[in-house]
Design an enzyme around this catalytic site. Structure first.
Site, PDB file in Angstrom:
ATOM      1  N   SER A 135     -67.040   4.064 -28.839  1.00  0.00           N
ATOM      2  CA  SER A 135     -66.122   2.709 -28.546  1.00  0.00           C
ATOM      3  C   SER A 135     -64.713   3.292 -28.811  1.00  0.00           C
ATOM      4  O   SER A 135     -64.168   4.008 -29.317  1.00  0.00           O
ATOM      5  CB  SER A 135     -66.682   1.871 -29.616  1.00  0.00           C
ATOM      6  OG  SER A 135     -65.474   0.814 -29.764  1.00  0.00           O
ATOM      7  N   TYR A 137     -61.470  -0.257 -23.133  1.00  0.00           N
ATOM      8  CA  TYR A 137     -60.784  -1.500 -23.067  1.00  0.00           C
ATOM      9  C   TYR A 137     -59.651  -1.354 -22.467  1.00  0.00           C
ATOM     10  O   TYR A 137     -58.683  -0.394 -22.790  1.00  0.00           O
ATOM     11  CB  TYR A 137     -60.425  -2.383 -24.264  1.00  0.00           C
ATOM     12  CG  TYR A 137     -61.868  -2.736 -24.989  1.00  0.00           C
ATOM     13  CD1 TYR A 137     -62.569  -3.763 -24.359  1.00  0.00           C
ATOM     14  CD2 TYR A 137     -62.120  -2.324 -26.052  1.00  0.00           C
ATOM     15  CE1 TYR A 137     -63.608  -4.527 -24.947  1.00  0.00           C
ATOM     16  CE2 TYR A 137     -63.268  -2.863 -26.774  1.00  0.00           C
ATOM     17  CZ  TYR A 137     -64.029  -3.882 -26.262  1.00  0.00           C
ATOM     18  OH  TYR A 137     -65.484  -4.047 -26.994  1.00  0.00           O
ATOM     19  N   THR A 183     -65.246  -1.834 -20.113  1.00  0.00           N
ATOM     20  CA  THR A 183     -65.991  -3.038 -20.603  1.00  0.00           C
ATOM     21  C   THR A 183     -65.093  -4.240 -19.984  1.00  0.00           C
ATOM     22  O   THR A 183     -63.974  -4.286 -20.206  1.00  0.00           O
ATOM     23  CB  THR A 183     -65.866  -3.333 -22.217  1.00  0.00           C
ATOM     24  OG1 THR A 183     -66.893  -2.245 -22.860  1.00  0.00           O
ATOM     25  CG2 THR A 183     -66.443  -4.632 -22.573  1.00  0.00           C
ATOM     26  N   LYS A 209     -69.258  -2.305 -17.351  1.00  0.00           N
ATOM     27  CA  LYS A 209     -70.313  -2.788 -18.609  1.00  0.00           C
ATOM     28  C   LYS A 209     -69.780  -4.201 -18.812  1.00  0.00           C
ATOM     29  O   LYS A 209     -68.628  -4.619 -18.740  1.00  0.00           O
ATOM     30  CB  LYS A 209     -69.869  -2.273 -19.902  1.00  0.00           C
ATOM     31  CG  LYS A 209     -70.891  -2.848 -21.094  1.00  0.00           C
ATOM     32  CD  LYS A 209     -70.616  -1.862 -22.459  1.00  0.00           C
ATOM     33  CE  LYS A 209     -71.525  -2.596 -23.542  1.00  0.00           C
ATOM     34  NZ  LYS A 209     -70.906  -3.894 -23.733  1.00  0.00           N
ATOM     35  N   HIS A 212     -72.440  -8.693 -24.072  1.00  0.00           N
ATOM     36  CA  HIS A 212     -71.696  -8.002 -25.080  1.00  0.00           C
ATOM     37  C   HIS A 212     -72.498  -8.388 -26.389  1.00  0.00           C
ATOM     38  O   HIS A 212     -71.989  -8.730 -27.358  1.00  0.00           O
ATOM     39  CB  HIS A 212     -70.575  -8.833 -25.154  1.00  0.00           C
ATOM     40  CG  HIS A 212     -69.274  -7.834 -25.781  1.00  0.00           C
ATOM     41  ND1 HIS A 212     -68.579  -6.980 -24.794  1.00  0.00           N
ATOM     42  CD2 HIS A 212     -69.005  -7.419 -26.911  1.00  0.00           C
ATOM     43  CE1 HIS A 212     -67.503  -6.351 -25.720  1.00  0.00           C
ATOM     44  NE2 HIS A 212     -67.858  -6.388 -27.100  1.00  0.00           N
ATOM     45  N   GLY A 230     -77.284  -1.405 -29.751  1.00  0.00           N
ATOM     46  CA  GLY A 230     -75.962  -1.556 -30.393  1.00  0.00           C
ATOM     47  C   GLY A 230     -76.341  -1.977 -32.187  1.00  0.00           C
ATOM     48  O   GLY A 230     -76.157  -0.854 -32.588  1.00  0.00           O
TER      49      GLY A 230
END
Length: 355
Positions: free
Chosen positions: A106, A130, A156, A226, A250, A304
């Site tokens: 991430s 992001y 994302t 995603k 998510h 996740g």
């Protein structure tokens, strides 16, 4: 007591993590209906097992973006792994390397891309991004990930704004006091630290499909989008030349009331028709869930929250155990359904329950 399934690891993590850290990991948006439905949707799917097919030799291997992995379960991008274990994402990367599978790191990691790469240099690592209003910060991060040996970029796409996770607000985001966003050290100096460790409004809500072309200009890495849940967006992803889609809501943390990932998968697979890879995250808790997702057209699934539960147990060892359990459950489900290898898994393996 032995931990024999993923729900055992969930119970352990809930008992041993600080309450605000647990609330962050467990959170869904608003009333958590999508979070809950992600799990229930898998239970509505039944198998159509074939028998007497010689299951003496089994093979769980598959290939994603040209790289072979030992079984079709990777680690989804989740932030702040140091909430669960002292060396955080370093243990995550080492567990993925040991199990020969993919780890999507991430942007909001508590270890930097360089530290993660050094911890598991042979691991298959993808990087999740992001896009921030400060495009220079995003561009620099992409270039750092590429230089560190990450093999794909995962954009994302479902966070123009962060979903409302009520317990984080009630807890006043206290978990942020014990972790730092190492990838952004020095980027936001002198600014208030909120909104999950970045300044308020730092994420760019104006991002559109045209920004795919901007990303193409700053990296040569394959690009995966995603957060796609509709055939319309799947068509747009293909028309913009991406190499893959992750069907994802998510983990139920964004739009409450969005479709479950496994239900959306069917529509998207029918649209894509094997032109690009389709992956899935959200609701995977057993090896039979993995088999169901592959039967409905996913190339690979990503976990996740269960990865965090494994870290909370024993770091790298705990996460490796979670992955080992899923791999063995997947292999057993394949055998009992009559599939000797991944290529034999198809739509004929499942049916939807009439209940």
């Amino acid at each position: 007591m032995a931990l024999v399934c993923l729900s055992d690891f969930e119970a352990y993590a809930k008992k041993h993590l600080p309450k605000d850290a647990w609330d962050f990991v467990a959170a869904g948006a608003d009333e958590c209906s999508t979070l809950e439905e992600n799990l229930k949707a898998f239970k509505r799917i039944r198998f159509r097992p074939r028998v007497l097919r010689d299951m003496s030799a089994m093979d769980t291997r598959t290939t994603i973006l040209g790289t072979e992995i030992s079984f079709p379960v990777g680690i989804a991008p989740t932030g702040f792994h140091m909430l669960a274990w002292p060396d955080g994402e370093l243990s995550t990367a080492r567990a993925a390397e040991a199990m020969n599978t993919c780890y999507i790191a991430s942007s909001y990691s508590s270890c930097s891309v360089d530290e993660i790469a050094a911890a598991a240099p042979a691991a298959l690592r993808w990087f999740q991004l992001y896009i921030h209003r400060d495009r220079t910060a995003s561009e620099q991060l992409v270039r750092r990930a590429e230089a560190a040996g990450f093999r794909a970029l995962v954009l994302t796409a479902d966070v123009p704004y962060t979903g409302k996770r009520r317990n984080d607000i009630r807890n006043d985001f206290r978990f942020l006091s014990v972790v730092k966003l190492k990838n952004f050290e020095g980027t936001f100096e002198g600014k208030d630290r909120s909104e999950y460790g970045v300044p308020p409004g730092s994420m760019d809500p104006s991002v559109t499909w045209d920004d795919i072309f901007w990303l193409r200009s700053v990296t040569h890495l394959p690009l995966i989008v995603k957060g796609i849940l509709t055939k319309e967006d799947a068509e747009l992803a293909m028309s913009h030349g991406v190499q893959g889609i992750i069907v994802s809501n998510h983990g139920g943390r964004q739009l409450d009331g969005a479709p479950t990932s496994i239900d959306a998968l069917v529509e998207i697979v029918a649209t894509v028709q094997d032109k690009i890879d389709v992956y899935l995250d959200g609701g995977i808790r057993t090896g039979s869930d993995v088999l169901k997702a592959l039967a409905l057209g996913a190339k690979c699934v990503f976990i996740g929250r269960p990865a965090i539960w494994g870290l909370a147990y024993k770091g790298e060892e705990g996460l490796r155990k979670v992955l080992e359990i899923l791999k063995e459950e997947f292999r057993l489900s394949m055998a009992l359904a009559g599939c000797r290898n991944v290529s034999e898994i198809g739509r004929h393996v499942v049916q939807y329950s009439k209940l």
